[in-house]
Scaffold this motif. Sequence first.
Motif, PDB file in Angstrom:
ATOM      1  N   ASP A 202     -44.535 -29.676   4.197  1.00 56.81           N
ATOM      2  CA  ASP A 202     -43.728 -29.441   5.398  1.00 56.81           C
ATOM      3  C   ASP A 202     -42.433 -28.753   4.961  1.00 56.81           C
ATOM      4  O   ASP A 202     -41.568 -29.360   4.342  1.00 56.81           O
ATOM      5  N   TYR A 205     -37.415 -26.967   6.884  1.00 55.57           N
ATOM      6  CA  TYR A 205     -35.983 -26.722   6.602  1.00 55.57           C
ATOM      7  C   TYR A 205     -35.780 -25.693   5.495  1.00 55.57           C
ATOM      8  O   TYR A 205     -34.723 -25.654   4.869  1.00 55.57           O
ATOM      9  N   SER A 235     -38.321 -23.901  14.777  1.00 59.73           N
ATOM     10  CA  SER A 235     -37.396 -24.867  15.386  1.00 59.73           C
ATOM     11  C   SER A 235     -36.027 -24.918  14.719  1.00 59.73           C
ATOM     12  O   SER A 235     -35.000 -24.762  15.375  1.00 59.73           O
ATOM     13  N   LYS A 236     -36.020 -25.174  13.413  1.00 58.61           N
ATOM     14  CA  LYS A 236     -34.741 -25.415  12.737  1.00 58.61           C
ATOM     15  C   LYS A 236     -34.120 -24.114  12.237  1.00 58.61           C
ATOM     16  O   LYS A 236     -32.901 -23.971  12.224  1.00 58.61           O
ATOM     17  N   ARG A 244     -40.948 -24.748  21.022  1.00 58.52           N
ATOM     18  CA  ARG A 244     -42.181 -25.369  20.543  1.00 58.52           C
ATOM     19  C   ARG A 244     -43.144 -24.379  19.882  1.00 58.52           C
ATOM     20  O   ARG A 244     -44.287 -24.211  20.324  1.00 58.52           O
TER      21      ARG A 244
HETATM   22  C1  LIG Z   1     -39.357 -32.915   8.487  1.00 55.96           C
HETATM   23  C2  LIG Z   1     -39.699 -32.441   9.856  1.00 55.96           C
HETATM   24  N1  LIG Z   1     -40.888 -31.877  10.072  1.00 55.96           N
HETATM   25  C3  LIG Z   1     -41.250 -31.454  11.292  1.00 55.96           C
HETATM   26  C4  LIG Z   1     -40.385 -31.569  12.365  1.00 55.96           C
HETATM   27  C5  LIG Z   1     -40.859 -31.117  13.718  1.00 55.96           C
HETATM   28  O1  LIG Z   1     -40.563 -29.798  13.987  1.00 55.96           O
HETATM   29  P1  LIG Z   1     -40.950 -29.163  15.407  1.00 55.96           P
HETATM   30  O2  LIG Z   1     -39.760 -29.329  16.283  1.00 55.96           O
HETATM   31  O3  LIG Z   1     -41.207 -27.716  15.083  1.00 55.96           O
HETATM   32  O4  LIG Z   1     -42.136 -29.852  15.919  1.00 55.96           O
HETATM   33  C6  LIG Z   1     -39.134 -32.144  12.186  1.00 55.96           C
HETATM   34  C7  LIG Z   1     -38.227 -32.325  13.329  1.00 55.96           C
HETATM   35  O5  LIG Z   1     -37.274 -33.052  13.312  1.00 55.96           O
HETATM   36  C8  LIG Z   1     -38.766 -32.598  10.896  1.00 55.96           C
HETATM   37  O6  LIG Z   1     -37.584 -33.150  10.663  1.00 55.96           O
END
Ligand SMILES: Cc1ncc(COP(=O)(O)O)c(C=O)c1O
Length: 384
Positions: A202, A205, A235-236, A244
């Motif tokens: 994942d 970030y 997203s971030k 989304r």
């Molecule tokens: C580590 C991590 N992975 C995935 C996500 C989810 O991302 P998304 O908003 O794209 O679903 C988050 C959201 O806080 C996150 O902190």
Amino acid sequence: MLISKRAQKVSPSQTLKITSEIKKMKKDNKPVINFAAGEPDFDTPEKIKEAAYEAIKGGFTKYTPVSGTHELRESISAKFKKSNNLDYSSNQIIVSNGAKQALFNALLVILNPGDEVIIMAPYWLSYTEMVKLADGVPVIIDADKENGFRPKFDDIEKKITSQTKCIILNTPTNPTGMVWSKSELEQLSEIVLKHKILVISDEIYEHLIYEDSHISIGALSKDILSRTITVNGVSKSFSMTGWRIGWMGAPYDIAQEVSKIQGQMTSNPCSISQMAAVAALGMDGEWFDYLRNEFKKRRDFMISKLKKLNISFVKPEGAFYLFMDIDCTGLDSFAFAEKLLSEKLIGVIPGVPFGRDDFVRLSYATSINEIEEGIMRIGAFLSV
Ligand SMILES: Cc1ncc(COP(=O)(O)O)c(C=O)c1O
């Protein structure tokens, strides 16, 4: 019983209560400082919004292919190659409703009931619940706070059994801000290859790293790439949490299965957001410099203030969170967060759902002024 066993084994979001209390206080015009945010506080860049307006005006408002438009998947494939050195062709890419759905899809496709998934604590709180929802068993590996929660490879190996299916890797890490080094990724890669398991990486970030640069585990070798599902999204990195759009790059067979199940569950993610995501992936380095510099300034400021107060914490190397040690208070993380909110109007997220009840998570996705005022209030709270 009307409710399934599957639904019952998932914990409700333990942070919801505190975040809704924070929201209510803000609505009532109380001077709350919110260190609980899980999203950047910037607006989505104008160029991205323009692409969405164009999509609506041009009637791009219908179903798209389940896995995402060809254009978006081509853009993601090019991005994977250019910024991550990962070879995923567009037919290995599935676009979903956020990275969250991509992660959940991956687990649904690879887990059989009882399969174990290794998760390193402290972890993002949804991993354990997603694994349970997919009928898997989360296996937690603890790490030492004295060592900044860096991975303990002997412990990981010891927990691998014949039931282990995969390891979830998250770098930079939510909630500690830890960034995995190349040598740590190499050690993990060796374990994954030796035991013939999978890794879900994942990397949501990836653009928020303050000293080094991001390394994708799948880029280490062809062998590890064939066992890696890489998850990312807009997203971030582009302040687009509400749009989304997330995705995975995966070995071909897995990607095809994900497309099949997504086709029966949600179909394609929003067509307009997909057009916006293409524009996001076309953003230049200036945006990332801005984002990184802004968060680095805030991180450094928060760190300097906490140091002056002699408060222990894990120094964040990435993301926009700081994991603060509250062991000395004798309070559990929920009691600490509730008390801090009611007495000093500071919102933080308790550490227990992240796997550590002796910590709380502070987000610095807020202004320097708020950070200054907020840390001052935390100092006053702790000195009582
Ligand atoms: C580590 C991590 N992975 C995935 C996500 C989810 O991302 P998304 O908003 O794209 O679903 C988050 C959201 O806080 C996150 O902190």
